[in-house]
Design a protein around this motif. Structure first.
Motif, PDB file in Angstrom:
ATOM      1  N   PRO A 206       0.819  -1.217   0.000  1.00 40.50           N
ATOM      2  CA  PRO A 206       0.000   0.000   0.000  1.00 40.50           C
ATOM      3  C   PRO A 206       0.852   1.266   0.000  1.00 40.50           C
ATOM      4  CG  PRO A 206      -0.748  -1.564   1.675  1.00 40.50           C
ATOM      5  CD  PRO A 206       0.558  -2.069   1.171  1.00 40.50           C
ATOM      6  N   LEU A 207       0.303   2.316  -0.576  1.00 43.55           N
ATOM      7  CA  LEU A 207       0.965   3.616  -0.543  1.00 43.55           C
ATOM      8  C   LEU A 207       1.100   4.100   0.894  1.00 43.55           C
ATOM      9  CD1 LEU A 207      -0.893   5.485  -3.444  1.00 43.55           C
ATOM     10  CD2 LEU A 207       1.336   4.339  -3.547  1.00 43.55           C
ATOM     11  N   THR A 208       2.036   5.001   1.101  1.00 44.35           N
ATOM     12  CA  THR A 208       2.239   5.585   2.433  1.00 44.35           C
ATOM     13  C   THR A 208       2.314   7.106   2.304  1.00 44.35           C
ATOM     14  OG1 THR A 208       4.657   5.358   2.211  1.00 44.35           O
ATOM     15  CG2 THR A 208       3.471   3.543   3.286  1.00 44.35           C
ATOM     16  N   GLU A 214      -4.551  10.968   0.943  1.00 45.26           N
ATOM     17  CA  GLU A 214      -5.442  11.433  -0.130  1.00 45.26           C
ATOM     18  C   GLU A 214      -6.300  10.282  -0.645  1.00 45.26           C
ATOM     19  OE1 GLU A 214      -2.873  13.041  -3.050  1.00 45.26           O
ATOM     20  OE2 GLU A 214      -2.412  14.884  -1.919  1.00 45.26           O
ATOM     21  N   GLN A 215      -5.676   9.101  -0.788  1.00 49.35           N
ATOM     22  CA  GLN A 215      -6.428   7.965  -1.299  1.00 49.35           C
ATOM     23  C   GLN A 215      -7.486   7.508  -0.309  1.00 49.35           C
ATOM     24  OE1 GLN A 215      -6.089   6.502  -4.542  1.00 49.35           O
ATOM     25  NE2 GLN A 215      -8.088   5.843  -3.770  1.00 49.35           N
ATOM     26  N   GLU A 216      -7.171   7.526   0.979  1.00 52.81           N
ATOM     27  CA  GLU A 216      -8.164   7.126   1.976  1.00 52.81           C
ATOM     28  C   GLU A 216      -9.357   8.075   1.969  1.00 52.81           C
ATOM     29  OE1 GLU A 216      -8.555   6.406   6.805  1.00 52.81           O
ATOM     30  OE2 GLU A 216      -6.575   6.377   5.851  1.00 52.81           O
ATOM     31  N   SER A 217      -9.091   9.360   1.810  1.00 51.77           N
ATOM     32  CA  SER A 217     -10.196  10.324   1.728  1.00 51.77           C
ATOM     33  C   SER A 217     -11.062  10.055   0.492  1.00 51.77           C
ATOM     34  CB  SER A 217      -9.647  11.755   1.686  1.00 51.77           C
ATOM     35  OG  SER A 217      -8.927  12.050   2.870  1.00 51.77           O
ATOM     36  N   ALA A 218     -10.420   9.736  -0.621  1.00 52.37           N
ATOM     37  CA  ALA A 218     -11.175   9.430  -1.838  1.00 52.37           C
ATOM     38  C   ALA A 218     -12.003   8.161  -1.657  1.00 52.37           C
ATOM     39  CB  ALA A 218     -10.216   9.284  -3.017  1.00 52.37           C
ATOM     40  N   ALA A 314      -4.159  -2.262  -6.225  1.00 48.94           N
ATOM     41  CA  ALA A 314      -3.799  -2.929  -4.972  1.00 48.94           C
ATOM     42  C   ALA A 314      -3.005  -1.982  -4.073  1.00 48.94           C
ATOM     43  CB  ALA A 314      -2.992  -4.191  -5.259  1.00 48.94           C
ATOM     44  N   ARG A 315      -2.145  -1.168  -4.668  1.00 52.16           N
ATOM     45  CA  ARG A 315      -1.369  -0.209  -3.871  1.00 52.16           C
ATOM     46  C   ARG A 315      -2.250   0.888  -3.295  1.00 52.16           C
ATOM     47  NH1 ARG A 315       2.304  -0.995  -8.307  1.00 52.16           N
ATOM     48  NH2 ARG A 315       1.634   0.948  -9.317  1.00 52.16           N
ATOM     49  N   ARG A 316      -3.428   1.122  -3.881  1.00 55.21           N
ATOM     50  CA  ARG A 316      -4.320   2.185  -3.403  1.00 55.21           C
ATOM     51  C   ARG A 316      -5.239   1.716  -2.269  1.00 55.21           C
ATOM     52  NH1 ARG A 316      -4.448   6.747  -6.660  1.00 55.21           N
ATOM     53  NH2 ARG A 316      -2.675   6.681  -8.101  1.00 55.21           N
ATOM     54  N   CYS A 317      -5.191   0.460  -1.906  1.00 60.59           N
ATOM     55  CA  CYS A 317      -6.011  -0.040  -0.798  1.00 60.59           C
ATOM     56  C   CYS A 317      -5.272   0.235   0.507  1.00 60.59           C
ATOM     57  CB  CYS A 317      -6.310  -1.523  -0.974  1.00 60.59           C
ATOM     58  SG  CYS A 317      -7.291  -1.891  -2.441  1.00 60.59           S
ATOM     59  N   VAL A 318      -5.569   1.360   1.111  1.00 62.76           N
ATOM     60  CA  VAL A 318      -4.813   1.844   2.269  1.00 62.76           C
ATOM     61  C   VAL A 318      -5.724   1.929   3.497  1.00 62.76           C
ATOM     62  CG1 VAL A 318      -3.227   3.151   0.812  1.00 62.76           C
ATOM     63  CG2 VAL A 318      -5.308   4.253   1.636  1.00 62.76           C
ATOM     64  N   GLY A 319      -5.091   2.068   4.650  1.00 65.35           N
ATOM     65  CA  GLY A 319      -5.827   2.266   5.896  1.00 65.35           C
ATOM     66  C   GLY A 319      -6.865   1.188   6.135  1.00 65.35           C
ATOM     67  N   TYR A 321      -9.089   0.177   4.336  1.00 68.96           N
ATOM     68  CA  TYR A 321      -9.503  -0.484   3.096  1.00 68.96           C
ATOM     69  C   TYR A 321      -8.489  -1.529   2.628  1.00 68.96           C
ATOM     70  CZ  TYR A 321     -12.840   3.356   2.869  1.00 68.96           C
ATOM     71  OH  TYR A 321     -13.834   4.243   3.165  1.00 68.96           O
ATOM     72  N   ILE A 322      -7.569  -1.926   3.485  1.00 74.04           N
ATOM     73  CA  ILE A 322      -6.534  -2.876   3.075  1.00 74.04           C
ATOM     74  C   ILE A 322      -7.150  -4.196   2.619  1.00 74.04           C
ATOM     75  CG2 ILE A 322      -4.676  -4.328   3.975  1.00 74.04           C
ATOM     76  CD1 ILE A 322      -3.595  -1.958   5.466  1.00 74.04           C
ATOM     77  N   GLU A 323      -8.218  -4.651   3.315  1.00 75.25           N
ATOM     78  CA  GLU A 323      -8.836  -5.916   2.924  1.00 75.25           C
ATOM     79  C   GLU A 323      -9.455  -5.849   1.534  1.00 75.25           C
ATOM     80  OE1 GLU A 323     -11.622  -7.381   5.709  1.00 75.25           O
ATOM     81  OE2 GLU A 323     -10.101  -8.206   7.055  1.00 75.25           O
ATOM     82  N   HIS A 324      -9.797  -4.652   1.083  1.00 78.13           N
ATOM     83  CA  HIS A 324     -10.373  -4.506  -0.253  1.00 78.13           C
ATOM     84  C   HIS A 324      -9.359  -4.858  -1.340  1.00 78.13           C
ATOM     85  CE1 HIS A 324     -13.380  -2.431   2.092  1.00 78.13           C
ATOM     86  NE2 HIS A 324     -14.123  -2.172   1.030  1.00 78.13           N
ATOM     87  N   ALA A 325      -8.079  -4.952  -0.979  1.00 76.99           N
ATOM     88  CA  ALA A 325      -7.049  -5.283  -1.966  1.00 76.99           C
ATOM     89  C   ALA A 325      -7.173  -6.706  -2.478  1.00 76.99           C
ATOM     90  CB  ALA A 325      -5.658  -5.075  -1.360  1.00 76.99           C
TER      91      ALA A 325
END
Length: 513
Positions: A206-208, A214-218, A314-319, A321-325
């Protein structure tokens, strides 16, 4: 610890190891006659440079042909080593026995680089009890360990050879990359080593930092919009089509962009994908029907672009939302397997099962890929699903069942792919038999997946990977593959089998898939 099978059939003995060329490109065999040659051959046998790994290779016959293989991350807790060793030995021996003869011997590798302030020799000594535990576990099953090597910081040590003339106390340097007999054979066969396992896994991490925020907000904003529409049930098909249309647009964008060289490739791909686009696609892929239709983008000139898109998602599934990866990781694994990138397929599917150990589509694909099944049977099934959907769509629009009314139809599947309706309507007896084989393969894989492998006492989440015995090499093909069925939240079935309700985490909506 969860066990999952992984295969890449290959063939050696510590004294004289015979390795056939991969993918039947040539009948030439490579003979490995020393611990040094075994150590140098390992990356080519695995398809990558293993790190922090226990690797066990089964040997068969008088010539020591390589058969099944197994890889597991080295447990951090030394108290787990005894139980883990017993399970790994039983898994490899039993797995080989299911597919053919029991192994006549085993070659063992322990791969780990030094920690800060630690030397490679200290790593070797620290892992010696693990090597001994594995040797005892294999010996208890009447399968001797012919060689046990520790590879650390560019050097190797043998736990079996006491002769310091060939195995000095300070270790033996590995051959320079590309200079060993296996490197020459791999280059001739077109086999590539794709960096280290850690580097391959990092492509899906995941991105850091600021971009992750920004991705988590989106994702939060997209969830607030999409989840109520999905839960109402009346707008599901619209959300599916919106997701697929957006994903198709992104795949086209990636396809048109000139590929960048690694290691800049992933950063370049991330710049091609907006946070709101990623969020909408990630949440849309949690619907099984949407994911199954996206799985149809598994071949053709734009398949590499689709693989890059699934990696980026897959890298955008952060915080939270990790399981969504699990969905984009499984799609990445499927496309990689379908296009012959077997090492990457195993990495992606293993990470999908780490994100969600009960993700059924990933379980089926992981098992099929690792047992050397042929992805073509699953590709045929997905093509039939797409064809049937196109026919239904055209019949609804034209109000006719006449086949001639469908001749101009373009498929709704992957962008740029050929029309599947160009295939003749009359199926030969061979094609009919293949379709039956495909259906039976799904029944077999579903039945196997219904009983998960036993987990040892450890609470760590690890994925042991084992391989089928037989001729070939990394990426070899074998028996029947898995097939899929359409479905989604509305009640149908998909490649993953029946959907089951999943607990709500407060953000997004997911189901067992």
């Amino acid at each position: 610890m969860t066990q999952h099978d992984e295969s890449a059939p290959t063939s050696a003995s510590s004294a004289a190891a015979s390795v056939p060329a991969w993918e039947s490109r040539t009948e030439t065999q490579i003979t490995l006659r020393s611990p040094a040659e075994l150590a140098d051959a390992l990356p080519y046998l695995m398809g990558f440079h293993p790190t922090d790994s226990v690797i066990m290779l089964a040997l068969h016959g008088e010539r020591g042909r390589f058969g099944g293989r197994l890889r597991l991350g080295i447990p951090d807790n030394a108290e787990e080593w005894s139980d883990v060793s017993d399970q790994l030995a039983e898994t490899l021996v039993a797995g080989c026995g299911k597919r053919g003869p029991r192994p006549d011997g085993i070659v063992l590798f322990l791969c780990q680089d030094p920690a800060k302030g630690e030397t490679a020799r200290q790593v070797m000594e620290r892992l010696r009890p693990l090597a001994q535990s594995l040797r005892l576990a294999c010996g208890g099953l009447d399968v001797p360990v012919y060689e046990a090597l520790c590879i650390s910081d560019g050097r190797f040590w043998s736990y079996c050879c006491p002769d310091e003339r060939c195995c000095p106390r300070e270790g033996t340097p590995l051959a320079l990359p590309g200079t060993s007999v296996m490197a020459a054979a791999a280059a001739y066969a077109g086999i590539q080593v794709r960096g280290t396992l850690r580097e391959m896994e990092a492509r899906y991490a995941p991105l850091t930092g600021r971009r992750a925020d920004e991705q988590e907000s989106a994702l939060d904003a997209a969830a607030a919009d999409l989840v109520p529409r999905i839960l109402r049930g009346t707008d599901c098909e619209t959300v599916r089509q919106e997701t697929l249309d957006l994903a198709r647009l992104v795949v086209e964008r990636f396809h048109e962009a000139r590929p960048a060289a690694r290691p800049e490739a992933d950063a370049r791909d991330d710049s091609l994908l907006a946070a709101d686009e990623a969020a909408a696609i990630i949440l849309g892929l949690q619907d099984r029907t949407t994911r199954d239709r996206a799985a149809e983008w598994m071949e053709g000139p734009q398949a590499p672009a689709a693989l890059r898109v699934w990696r980026a998602l897959a890298r955008r599934c952060v915080g939270p939302y990790i399981e969504h990866a699990a969905a984009p990781l499984t799609l990445a694994g499927w496309v990689a397997w379908s296009t012959g990138e077997h090492p990457e397929a195993r990495v992606a599917l293993s990470r999908a099962l780490s994100a969600d150990p009960e993700y059924l589509f990933a379980q089926l694909l992981h098992r099929a890929c690792n047992e050397g099944m042929d992805p073509e049977l699953l590709r045929r099934c997905l093509r039939r699903e797409r064809t049937g959907r196109v026919v239904d769509h055209e019949r609804a629009e034209t109000g006719t069942d006449r086949p001639e009314a469908l001749h101009a139809t373009a498929p709704l599947g992957a962008p740029g792919e050929r029309n599947p309706l160009e295939e003749p309507e009359e199926k030969s007896s061979r094609e009919t038999a293949e379709a039956q084989q495909s259906r039976e393969a799904l029944k077999t894989v579903d039945a196997q997946s219904a009983t998960p492998a036993p987990a040892p006492a450890t609470g760590a989440r690890r994925h042991a990977t084992t391989g089928a015995s037989g001729a070939g090499g990394p990426g070899g093909t074998g028996g029947p593959g898995a097939t899929s069925r359409r479905g989604g939240p509305s009640g149908g079935n998909g490649p993953a089998g029946k959907a089951r309700t999943r607990r709500r985490t407060g953000r997004g909506v997911r189901g067992r898939q």
